[in-house]
Enzyme design. Structure first.
Site, PDB file in Angstrom:
ATOM      1  N   ASN A 184      -5.767  -4.516   3.991  1.00  0.00           N
ATOM      2  CA  ASN A 184      -6.694  -4.315   5.110  1.00  0.00           C
ATOM      3  C   ASN A 184      -5.847  -4.050   6.355  1.00  0.00           C
ATOM      4  O   ASN A 184      -4.603  -4.041   6.299  1.00  0.00           O
ATOM      5  CB  ASN A 184      -7.597  -5.540   5.283  1.00  0.00           C
ATOM      6  CG  ASN A 184      -8.770  -5.260   6.206  1.00  0.00           C
ATOM      7  OD1 ASN A 184      -9.468  -4.263   6.038  1.00  0.00           O
ATOM      8  ND2 ASN A 184      -8.984  -6.089   7.209  1.00  0.00           N
ATOM      9  N   ALA A 195     -13.016   2.067   5.341  1.00  0.00           N
ATOM     10  CA  ALA A 195     -12.935   2.573   3.960  1.00  0.00           C
ATOM     11  C   ALA A 195     -14.243   3.199   3.446  1.00  0.00           C
ATOM     12  O   ALA A 195     -14.241   4.359   2.996  1.00  0.00           O
ATOM     13  CB  ALA A 195     -12.453   1.449   3.049  1.00  0.00           C
ATOM     14  N   GLN A 250      -9.198  -1.397  17.137  1.00  0.00           N
ATOM     15  CA  GLN A 250     -10.521  -1.327  16.507  1.00  0.00           C
ATOM     16  C   GLN A 250     -11.370  -2.558  16.847  1.00  0.00           C
ATOM     17  O   GLN A 250     -12.596  -2.475  16.936  1.00  0.00           O
ATOM     18  CB  GLN A 250     -10.399  -1.217  14.977  1.00  0.00           C
ATOM     19  CG  GLN A 250      -9.921   0.129  14.465  1.00  0.00           C
ATOM     20  CD  GLN A 250      -8.412   0.186  14.295  1.00  0.00           C
ATOM     21  OE1 GLN A 250      -7.684  -0.563  14.943  1.00  0.00           O
ATOM     22  NE2 GLN A 250      -7.929   1.067  13.451  1.00  0.00           N
ATOM     23  N   ASP A 255      -9.543  -2.336   2.462  1.00  0.00           N
ATOM     24  CA  ASP A 255      -9.372  -0.896   2.201  1.00  0.00           C
ATOM     25  C   ASP A 255      -9.079  -0.596   0.743  1.00  0.00           C
ATOM     26  O   ASP A 255      -9.384   0.493   0.248  1.00  0.00           O
ATOM     27  CB  ASP A 255      -8.268  -0.325   3.091  1.00  0.00           C
ATOM     28  CG  ASP A 255      -8.775  -0.193   4.503  1.00  0.00           C
ATOM     29  OD1 ASP A 255      -8.743  -1.197   5.237  1.00  0.00           O
ATOM     30  OD2 ASP A 255      -9.255   0.898   4.866  1.00  0.00           O
ATOM     31  N   ARG A 307      -5.656  10.468   4.232  1.00  0.00           N
ATOM     32  CA  ARG A 307      -5.204   9.067   4.403  1.00  0.00           C
ATOM     33  C   ARG A 307      -4.988   8.457   3.018  1.00  0.00           C
ATOM     34  O   ARG A 307      -5.799   8.676   2.111  1.00  0.00           O
ATOM     35  CB  ARG A 307      -6.234   8.243   5.197  1.00  0.00           C
ATOM     36  CG  ARG A 307      -6.373   8.678   6.646  1.00  0.00           C
ATOM     37  CD  ARG A 307      -7.192   7.681   7.456  1.00  0.00           C
ATOM     38  NE  ARG A 307      -6.412   6.524   7.872  1.00  0.00           N
ATOM     39  CZ  ARG A 307      -6.941   5.438   8.444  1.00  0.00           C
ATOM     40  NH1 ARG A 307      -8.241   5.364   8.632  1.00  0.00           N
ATOM     41  NH2 ARG A 307      -6.182   4.435   8.819  1.00  0.00           N
TER      42      ARG A 307
HETATM   43  O1  MRU Z   1      -7.501   2.384  10.055  1.00  0.00           O
HETATM   44  P1  MRU Z   1      -8.955   2.035   9.911  1.00  0.00           P
HETATM   45  O2  MRU Z   1      -9.618   1.778  11.219  1.00  0.00           O
HETATM   46  O3  MRU Z   1      -9.701   3.004   9.042  1.00  0.00           O
HETATM   47  O4  MRU Z   1      -8.916   0.662   9.137  1.00  0.00           O
HETATM   48  C1  MRU Z   1     -10.118   0.076   8.742  1.00  0.00           C
HETATM   49  C2  MRU Z   1      -9.959  -1.277   8.212  1.00  0.00           C
HETATM   50  O5  MRU Z   1      -8.896  -1.756   7.950  1.00  0.00           O
HETATM   51  C3  MRU Z   1     -11.232  -1.992   7.895  1.00  0.00           C
HETATM   52  O6  MRU Z   1     -11.119  -3.340   8.139  1.00  0.00           O
HETATM   53  C4  MRU Z   1     -11.515  -1.730   6.417  1.00  0.00           C
HETATM   54  O7  MRU Z   1     -11.582  -0.359   6.150  1.00  0.00           O
HETATM   55  C5  MRU Z   1     -12.719  -2.300   5.955  1.00  0.00           C
HETATM   56  S1  MRU Z   1     -14.053  -1.325   6.495  1.00  0.00           S
HETATM   57  C6  MRU Z   1     -15.463  -1.880   5.908  1.00  0.00           C
END
Ligand code: MRU
Length: 372
Positions: free
Chosen positions: A272, A49, A221, A262, A110
């Protein structure tokens, strides 16, 4: 301290580390157009995020810096306000309309992480503010304002992550086993991370945390990014499949769960990465504290509850084919691939922000910390 960052702004150019290539290759890419920025965010080359917000802010400036109210001119000097009257109200308005349109376009990449719209709104407001106030400003001046604001958003995020790291350490003790889901680390932010900031800081200070990373299906991830950045920083790291969180908790290996966010609604429900809410429910069952790290830029007081948070749906190909040599499901099988889920506030032990640690009741205390 780990020096890896997901993006940097150098000599008026925006560069990213392409996270889709990790952990095997560290590839840098320059983003030069709004389409590049949109694509990088959509394809998760830049992700997390806060990092998305910062990338969008710079991206808006990058898209705007060559804007000229006279695109067919041959002058070659986009900023030549004397020659082309870029200070004229008509041109300033044209530029503002272009900025708004570009911000809407980047924002469409997004839907869930509120930092994206938050950063873009802040950028637009900055230039809109001076126009509305009737201050004398040229198109060039507005471009400078955009660049300054993007740098400010970036620097504030670094400071917010550092602060969350310090607050996070107040909740964790040396030697603890800590489970995390997805990647809320240095490459999901401007630097250090949200929920991994205390882990990186703790590593410098000899805390000796034992980290457990959910691999985080379907885009991995946790495996590709979190374990990569933790190992790189020398942290004791154990990778598990998502369906192993319960057994490591039952084994008594986990003392705390830390995750990012997020978008947090006004009542404390937090969206999240998909799978986070299941981890929170398990943590409650095993009596393990569940901490969500949420910079105030991720708290959306205009969204009342988690049910109001838009959840991104992604292609089924990410589940069926993406990591395999051959398809791992029959063609006829339908898929459902939500990228996020919402953890009910009742499962969140505390919310760590850059302004302090927030405890329930969240509907009262989140507002206090954001507006205070
Ligand atoms: O789809 P992504 O990889 O962008 O999702 C990210 C997440 O869900 C993270 O845990 C969230 O953004 C927190 S980042 C500090």
């Amino acid at each position: 301290m780990l020096e890896t960052v997901p993006l940097w702004f150098e000599n008026d150019r925006l560069y990213i580390l392409d996270q889709t290539r990790l952990p095997n290759e560290e590839v840098t890419e320059e983003l030069t157009t709004k389409e590049d920025v949109w694509d990088a965010i959509k394809k998760l080359k830049v992700r997390g995020a806060p990092a998305i917000g910062v990338c969008a802010a710079y991206g808006l400036y990058i898209a705007a810096k060559d804007f000229c109210p006279y695109p067919d001119s041959v002058c070659g000097d986009m900023n030549n306000s004397k020659r082309f009257g870029c200070h004229r109200e008509e041109n300033v308005r044209k530029f503002l309309a272009f900025i708004k349109e570009t911000a809407d376009y980047i924002n469409s990449s997004r839907p869930t992480a509120v930092n994206l719209s938050w950063a873009l709104k802040r950028m637009v407001k900055k230039v809109e503010g001076v126009v509305e106030a009737g201050e004398i400003i040229t198109v060039k001046g507005m471009k400078n304002l955009l660049r300054e604001e993007a740098i400010k958003i970036h620097e504030e995020d670094v400071a917010a992550c550092m602060a969350m790291g310090e607050y996070g350490l107040e909740l964790l003790k040396p030697g603890m086993g800590v489970l995390t889901h997805c990647n809320a680390g240095t490459i999901a932010t401007s630097k250090y991370g949200t929920c991994l900031a205390p882990i990186h800081l703790g590593q410098e200070r000899g805390y000796g945390f034992r980290m457990f990373c959910d691999e985080t299906r379907p885009l991995l991830q946790g495996a590709r990014l979190t374990s990569w950045e933790l190992v790189k920083n020398g942290v004791d790291t154990t990778l598990i499949c998502d369906n192993m969180a319960s057994i490591v908790m039952k084994n008594g290996w986990i003392d705390a769960v830390v995750v990012g966010c997020d978008r947090m609604a006004a009542n404390g429900d937090g969206a999240n990465k998909i799978g986070t809410s299941g981890v929170a429910i398990l943590a409650r069952e095993y009596g393990i504290p569940f901490y969500m790290f949420v910079p105030t830029s991720t708290i959306d007081l205009d969204t009342p509850t988690g049910s109001d948070i838009p959840i991104e749906l992604r292609e089924g190909d990410e589940i069926k084919n993406m990591w395999y040599e051959k398809p791992m499901a029959p063609e006829g099988a339908k898929t459902y691939n939500p990228a996020f889920d919402v953890t009910d506030h009742k499962y969140i032990t505390a919310v760590v922000t850059e302004k302090g640690i927030v405890r329930p009741p969240y509907d009262v205390n989140l507002r206090k910390i954001v507006e205070g």
